[in-house]
Design an enzyme around this catalytic site. Structure first.
Site, PDB file in Angstrom:
ATOM      1  N   TYR A   1       1.462  -0.980  -0.240  1.00  0.00           N
ATOM      2  CA  TYR A   1       0.143   0.284  -0.154  1.00  0.00           C
ATOM      3  C   TYR A   1       0.415   0.890   0.090  1.00  0.00           C
ATOM      4  CZ  TYR A   1      -4.829  -1.708   0.966  1.00  0.00           C
ATOM      5  OH  TYR A   1      -5.783  -2.308   0.509  1.00  0.00           O
TER       6      TYR A   1
ATOM      7  N   LYS B   1       3.078 -14.811   2.488  1.00  0.00           N
ATOM      8  CA  LYS B   1       3.134 -15.933   1.306  1.00  0.00           C
ATOM      9  C   LYS B   1       4.713 -16.390   1.623  1.00  0.00           C
ATOM     10  CE  LYS B   1       1.547 -17.716  -2.619  1.00  0.00           C
ATOM     11  NZ  LYS B   1       1.085 -19.144  -2.514  1.00  0.00           N
TER      12      LYS B   1
ATOM     13  N   ASP C   1      -2.433 -18.329   1.103  1.00  0.00           N
ATOM     14  CA  ASP C   1      -4.253 -18.624  -0.382  1.00  0.00           C
ATOM     15  C   ASP C   1      -4.544 -19.828   0.311  1.00  0.00           C
ATOM     16  OD1 ASP C   1      -1.210 -19.817   0.139  1.00  0.00           O
ATOM     17  OD2 ASP C   1      -1.338 -20.362  -2.138  1.00  0.00           O
TER      18      ASP C   1
ATOM     19  N   ASP D   1      -6.171  -6.932   4.619  1.00  0.00           N
ATOM     20  CA  ASP D   1      -7.311  -5.969   3.738  1.00  0.00           C
ATOM     21  C   ASP D   1      -8.266  -7.087   3.237  1.00  0.00           C
ATOM     22  OD1 ASP D   1      -9.342  -4.137   2.445  1.00  0.00           O
ATOM     23  OD2 ASP D   1      -8.166  -4.661   0.696  1.00  0.00           O
TER      24      ASP D   1
ATOM     25  N   ASP E   1     -12.585  -8.747   4.649  1.00  0.00           N
ATOM     26  CA  ASP E   1     -13.444  -9.314   4.210  1.00  0.00           C
ATOM     27  C   ASP E   1     -14.067 -10.054   3.793  1.00  0.00           C
ATOM     28  OD1 ASP E   1     -13.160  -5.968   3.417  1.00  0.00           O
ATOM     29  OD2 ASP E   1     -13.762  -6.834   1.186  1.00  0.00           O
TER      30      ASP E   1
HETATM   31  C1  IPM Z   1      -9.969  -0.883   4.253  1.00  0.00           C
HETATM   32  C2  IPM Z   1     -10.930  -0.718   3.032  1.00  0.00           C
HETATM   33  C3  IPM Z   1      -9.545   0.203   2.963  1.00  0.00           C
HETATM   34  C4  IPM Z   1      -7.562  -0.185   2.938  1.00  0.00           C
HETATM   35  C5  IPM Z   1      -9.321   1.784   1.316  1.00  0.00           C
HETATM   36  C6  IPM Z   1     -10.950   2.155   1.381  1.00  0.00           C
HETATM   37  C7  IPM Z   1      -7.983   2.532   1.183  1.00  0.00           C
HETATM   38  O1  IPM Z   1     -10.769  -1.311   1.927  1.00  0.00           O
HETATM   39  O2  IPM Z   1     -10.403  -0.222   4.974  1.00  0.00           O
HETATM   40  O3  IPM Z   1      -9.684  -2.021   4.086  1.00  0.00           O
HETATM   41  O4  IPM Z   1      -7.654  -1.198   1.648  1.00  0.00           O
HETATM   42  O5  IPM Z   1      -7.902  -0.626   3.574  1.00  0.00           O
HETATM   43 MN    MN Z   2     -10.895  -3.368   3.099  1.00  0.00          MN
END
Ligand code: IPM
Ligand code: MN
Length: 353
Positions: free
Chosen positions: A142, A188, A220, A244, A248
């Protein structure tokens, strides 16, 4: 006692979910001797619209002069499909993390029995799922060098230093000591040099925490195990981008990403936000799930050592869920509005005294 909270409502559903968390904090204030002062500040697309900057200096000053930060969400579709946009709402989020040194993003994966039936996973696989992800937040791909070599080539570099790995690893080991004493480093290391540095460093740190069982998993495989056997995990420690993605993924186990809170901590001030995005399609419709933000407010109270009050919020949420107080993302047949849920939780905090 007075605590100053910087309120960064952001974009999309951000303002409406933050409003519910503030209602809940105000209820907490009524039952305790703490008073909250809220200072609004701009971030994201709404900050670009007003100032041309996704994170104005004034916002950083306000955050630095506060005791905690409560954030809604950042992002707007008008930037998503424009690869040439030089200024983007997300830059505000990345910059606030970096500027305030919020190096550890803590994302608990909490399940509620009542929501298990809406999880895409089989109910028997969700039983006993309770883990937390420690995602490194200010390093890796990032924040490495990035750019275009020419019209046809682009690059993003991933960098990590021992210092960056060490400071979050210590927090993750300490968390594991207070939990089931099991830490999994997700990396990884079969491919990436940064991952090999993570392993080497974490193995050394582990010697100071002999009561914690440490294991390693390639990302993975971790993506697969989170679905197949999520109760294996207790504390997951991982770098920025892997964190990240897998958070999710893990969020859907719980039934809705809208339920999940997070805390981003550094050396000084901490920031609390739901893990969901700005969900612009739902904005202004009173349908957004406010629980992730309300539960983030509970973590905010923990940071003020107000554990009893924080647990009251958690208890009120659990009760409300059991009584069917959910938004449309959870129950399409019988649902309540964002506002009604905020009011309900605030009211039950008062009656839980
Ligand atoms: C999160 C979001 C952010 C990230 C984005 C919006 C930059 O997805 O906080 O997880 O990737 O960190
Ligand atoms: Mn995110």
């Amino acid at each position: 006692m007075i605590k100053k909270i910087a309120v960064l409502k952001g974009d999309g559903i951000g303002p409406e979910v933050v409003e519910q968390a503030i209602k809940v904090l105000e209820a907490v204030s009524e039952i305790s001797n703490i008073r909250f002062v809220y200072i609004d500040a701009l971030i994201g697309a709404s900050a670009i619209d007003k100032t041309g900057n996704p994170l104005p200096d004034e916002t950083i000053d306000i955050c630095n002069n506060s005791d905690a930060i409560l954030l809604g969400a950042v992002g707007h579709p008008k930037y998503d499909n424009d690869p040439n946009a030089k200024i983007r709402p997300e830059q505000g989020l990345l910059k606030i993390r970096k500027t305030l040194g919020l190096f550890a993003n803590i994302r608990p994966i909490i399940t509620y029995d009542i929501l298990n039936s809406i999880s895409p996973l089989k109910e028997e696989n969700i039983k006993n799922v309770d883990f937390v992800v420690y995602r490194e937040l200010t390093g890796g791909i990032y924040f490495g060098d990035k750019g275009r070599k020419n019209e046809n080539e682009a690059y993003d570099c991933a960098n990590y230093s021992v210092e960056e790995i060490t400071r979050i690893s210590k927090l993750a080991f300490e968390a594991a000591q207070k939990r089931a004493k099991h830490l999994t480093l997700v990396d990884k290391a079969n491919v990436l040099e940064t991952s090999r540095l993570w392993r080497e460093t974490v193995k050394k740190i582990a010697k100071k925490y002999p009561d914690v069982t440490l294991d390693f998993m390639f990302v993975d495989n971790a993506a697969m195990q989170i679905i197949l056997n999520p109760s294996f995990f207790d504390v997951i420690l991982t770098e920025n981008m892997f964190g990240d993605i897998i958070t999710d993924e893990a969020s859907v186990i719980t039934g809705s990403i809208g339920m999940l809170p997070s805390a981003s901590v550094g050396n000084k001030i901490s920031l609390f936000e739901p893990i969901h995005g700005s969900y612009p399609q739902a904005s202004g419709k009173n349908i957004a799930n406010p629980y992730g933000t309300i539960l983030s407010a509970a973590y905010l109270l923990d940071s003020f050592d107000m554990f009893e009050e924080a647990n009251k919020i958690r208890k009120a949420v659990e009760q409300a869920l059991n009584e069917g107080y959910v938004t449309i993302d959870i129950n399409k047949k019988k649902y309540y509005g964002t506002n009604e849920i905020g009011d309900y939780i605030a009211k039950s905090i008062l009656s839980l005294q």
